[in-house]
Write a protein that holds these residues in place. Structure first.
Motif, PDB file in Angstrom:
ATOM      1  N   PHE A   1     -11.914  -3.141  -2.670  1.00 16.55           N
ATOM      2  CA  PHE A   1     -12.514  -4.382  -3.258  1.00 16.55           C
ATOM      3  C   PHE A   1     -13.281  -4.924  -1.687  1.00 16.55           C
ATOM      4  N   LYS A   2     -14.393  -4.815  -1.771  1.00 17.37           N
ATOM      5  CA  LYS A   2     -14.971  -4.981  -0.416  1.00 17.37           C
ATOM      6  C   LYS A   2     -14.304  -4.332   0.746  1.00 17.37           C
ATOM      7  N   ASP A   3     -13.812  -5.234   1.814  1.00 17.36           N
ATOM      8  CA  ASP A   3     -12.949  -4.683   2.730  1.00 17.36           C
ATOM      9  C   ASP A   3     -11.489  -4.538   2.731  1.00 17.36           C
ATOM     10  N   LYS A   4     -11.162  -4.889   1.386  1.00 15.71           N
ATOM     11  CA  LYS A   4      -9.560  -4.935   1.206  1.00 15.71           C
ATOM     12  C   LYS A   4      -9.392  -3.961  -0.041  1.00 15.71           C
ATOM     13  N   VAL A   5      -8.226  -3.856  -0.527  1.00 10.24           N
ATOM     14  CA  VAL A   5      -7.640  -3.063  -1.591  1.00 10.24           C
ATOM     15  C   VAL A   5      -6.818  -3.943  -2.370  1.00 10.24           C
ATOM     16  N   LEU A   6      -7.064  -3.768  -3.720  1.00  5.93           N
ATOM     17  CA  LEU A   6      -6.544  -4.475  -4.654  1.00  5.93           C
ATOM     18  C   LEU A   6      -5.543  -3.294  -5.447  1.00  5.93           C
ATOM     19  N   PHE A   7      -4.326  -3.927  -5.998  1.00  2.67           N
ATOM     20  CA  PHE A   7      -3.415  -3.173  -6.780  1.00  2.67           C
ATOM     21  C   PHE A   7      -2.760  -3.667  -7.785  1.00  2.67           C
ATOM     22  N   SER A   8      -2.286  -3.050  -8.639  1.00  2.00           N
ATOM     23  CA  SER A   8      -1.372  -3.641  -9.713  1.00  2.00           C
ATOM     24  C   SER A   8       0.347  -3.755  -9.198  1.00  2.00           C
ATOM     25  N   SER A   9       1.024  -4.825  -9.552  1.00  2.00           N
ATOM     26  CA  SER A   9       2.457  -4.862  -9.185  1.00  2.00           C
ATOM     27  C   SER A   9       3.168  -5.599 -10.440  1.00  2.00           C
ATOM     28  N   ALA A  10       4.626  -5.300 -10.366  1.00  2.00           N
ATOM     29  CA  ALA A  10       5.440  -6.053 -11.290  1.00  2.00           C
ATOM     30  C   ALA A  10       6.402  -6.981 -10.518  1.00  2.00           C
TER      31      ALA A  10
END
Length: 643
Positions: free
Chosen positions: A162-171
């Motif tokens: 995501f642009k210069d970042k990283v998205l992720f899923s989390s519980a």
């Protein structure tokens, strides 16, 4: 098998879906994903009586999903021997359990005895990956793999750039998310993390660019081209979940360009959609879904879109990619599809595979990425990009030993694209000039010792496809009865430089280069004439003789007789000598062009001995009738032996 916990995050089957039917306590626990409790309840029911075939299969599934492969294997095999209720998906789980308890050889033996139950593509994929994994030490890349700082004790997975970042899923717990009872953890949410100069993910926080929801949000993918985020979410209206007539609440895929710009794009209360990937070059949206007509569990599909707006029905990626297992997490990088599968021939649980896009909708044999990236546990959700400094940077999720929680996100650096090296040849076996495909031709790849590595037969249009684990030297051969043989050797340097485009092979049909003349089989040539009283090879004659050169290259076993004839004008002795000179001249030219001497058995001059008409000595004939007698032929002597 941690993957199953993540999987059931995305497939909600509430109690109401079966409450109106008479269910045992074991059934209720099984359909609530309480597998350990289901095992206990089914065991109690066994002590009191018996289980139906479906319940016995549920018990096997429960053992598999808690990691008791020995008991799962025993039940699966027992059901297989006496019942026909097993689906392709359950065959995969049967083979998974055999692989975990008895090893690869037992799986191979089972496959050998039950080939008719599996597709050709699955058997090819299996054989290929077993062979490839045995060669892993020679072919493996060197990875720098690290557990990222943003992981929590809960499940963290599905990274996305995501642009210069990283998205992720989390519980992980946070915000308004409630606890999701089947997992005991919070409903899934999407987080973002900063990326430092080493690729580590730090300072995680809840991603605020999406519509607020108390339920699942997960598996994001950001499209830079559309400036929009695709992600999976629970079907809900406000604070209420939506249920189908079958009592199901599954996952949909939404597209959002901001918290107030949000819309569902793939939605069916009976079907879960997740792991979206948008391919900007083609406008295709790839995703995983559990349609009822899948090849096994969850399959990979795509839909055509117009800037993300769905324009077609889902297209299944087919049996080369989808298996009796579950396929998830598609990601395309530099014309290669990466995805995860729990098909039985992997290293264990979910493994990550790669498959090259050979053309718009065709894929090469999926290749297991091997150890390091894959483990004996669940590995999935790989993403990758060119690093800002050098090499490649990527991320994936795994529940391998040594992590911080359930599933963790791992980063990796590598010099080359992940995946064990392979050789792929694809194209058409065809006739020269017109390009007409030759069906039924046998195409073979052999090693430098002559051992056949792979052999296929072309389809009715002449198409072929071969893929094998990497070799430093190979021979490619194509042949068919009454056709020439194509044979080419390649060394390591040549193979490295080979284009990924189609590699077409040309075979010559013997009937196209031969004809019958004077009750003999001859090389097909246009009639040519020497200059009067001369025996020199003119450019016009040379052009026709090149057809003989080409014939010998295509069919090196042909044995030839060159014969020349004159008309009856002039003395008999002179004509005999002239015709012999002409045959000798033809022979010398062919030898100069590389035709071996062993192919030319005779070069004969017949003079006027074999006149074809009545234009003999003393008989008046028109020029055209005399010309008929002046001729040169290249006769094939061993046609009946060869063909």
């Amino acid at each position: 098998m941690r993957f199953w916990s993540i999987f059931l995050f995305l497939l909600i089957f509430p109690y109401t879906s079966f409450a109106q039917q008479k269910r045992s306590k074991g059934d209720i626990s099984f359909f609530e994903y309480s597998y350990r409790k289901a095992i206990k309840e089914y065991q109690k029911e066994l002590e009191k009586g018996s289980l139906t075939s479906d319940q016995y299969l549920n018990l096997a599934d429960s053992y598999l999903k808690v990691g008791n492969f020995k008991n799962a294997s025993k039940i699966y095999v027992d059901i297989f021997k006496k019942d026909t209720i097993m689906t392709a998906h359950h065959f995969n789980m049967l083979l998974q359990s055999i692989a975990r308890t008895s090893g690869m050889e037992e799986v191979k033996a089972f496959l050998g005895e039950n080939k008719q139950k599996f597709s050709r593509e699955l058997l090819e994929n299996t054989e290929f990956n077993y062979e490839l994994l045995q060669l892993k030490n020679e072919l493996a890349l060197t990875y720098e793999i690290f557990n990222v700082s943003s992981n929590s004790p809960q499940a963290d997975f599905s990274p996305a750039f995501f642009k210069d970042k990283v998205l992720f899923s989390s519980a992980r717990p946070g915000g308004s998310k409630k606890v999701y009872s089947p997992s005991g953890e919070s409903y899934l949410n999407i987080y973002e993390a900063e990326v430092d100069s080493n690729g580590d993910m730090k300072a995680p926080r809840e991603f605020g660019g999406l519509k607020t929801s108390k339920f699942h949000k997960s598996t994001p993918f950001y499209s830079e081209e559309l400036k929009s985020l695709f992600y999976s979410l629970s079907n809900a209206v406000g604070s209420e979940l939506l249920f189908s007539a079958n009592g199901k609440n599954s996952m949909s895929i939404a597209m959002s360009s901001g918290s107030d710009a949000y819309k569902y794009i793939l939605r069916d209360l009976d079907t879960s959609f997740y792991y979206p990937f948008y391919e900007a070059a083609t406008g295709r949206l790839f995703f995983a879904a559990n349609f009822e007509d899948s090849y096994g569990g969850t399959d990979l599909y795509f839909v055509y879109t117009n800037d993300g707006i769905i324009m077609s029905s889902p297209v299944n990626l087919g049996p080369r990619i989808n298996t009796p297992g579950n396929e998830i997490a598609p990601f395309i990088f530099e014309n290669t599809l990466y995805f995860a599968s729990d098909v039985f021939y992997g290293l264990g649980g979910m493994d990550i595979y790669k498959s090259n896009l050979q053309d718009y909708n065709n894929f090469s044999i999926p290749v297991n990425l091997g150890t390091d990236i894959n483990s004996k546990e669940d590995d999935f959700g790989l993403i990758i990009k060119n690093n800002d400094t050098n090499g490649l940077l990527g991320y994936f999720a795994s529940n391998r030993y040594g992590g911080k929680g359930n599933d963790d996100v791992y980063g990796f650096k590598v010099d080359e694209k992940p995946g064990l090296k392979t050789l792929a040849f694809k194209g058409k076996v065809q006739k020269p000039n017109d390009g007409i495909g030759i069906g039924g031709a046998v195409v073979t790849l052999s090693d430098d010792e002559g051992t056949v590595l792979k052999e296929v037969t072309t389809d009715g249009y002449g198409n072929y496809q071969l893929e094998i684990p990497w070799r430093h030297k190979i021979s490619l051969k194509a042949e068919k009865e009454r056709y020439s043989t194509y044979l080419m050797d390649f060394n390591s340097e040549e193979l490295d430089k080979m284009s990924t485009s189609k590699f077409n092979l040309e075979l010559v049909l013997i009937d196209d280069i031969l004809s019958e003349s004077e009750a003999q089989v001859v090389i097909k040539m246009n009639k040519f004439y020497f200059n009067k009283g001369r025996a020199e090879i003119s450019p016009e004659i040379a052009m026709e003789l090149e057809k003989v050169v080409a014939a010998i290259k295509s069919f090196p076993k042909l044995q030839l007789r060159i014969e020349s004839h004159t008309d009856s004008r002039g003395g008999s002795s002179y004509n005999f000598t002239l015709s012999q000179k002409r045959s000798n001249a033809i022979e010398n030219y062919l030898l100069e062009q590389g035709v071996p001497k062993s192919n030319i058995l005779y070069a004969v001059g017949y003079g006027e001995e074999k006149i074809l008409n009545n234009c003999k000595n003393g008989v008046f004939c028109l020029e055209m009738l005399h010309n008929k007698n002046e001729r040169s032929l290249v006769v094939v002597l061993n046609y009946n032996v060869l063909f």
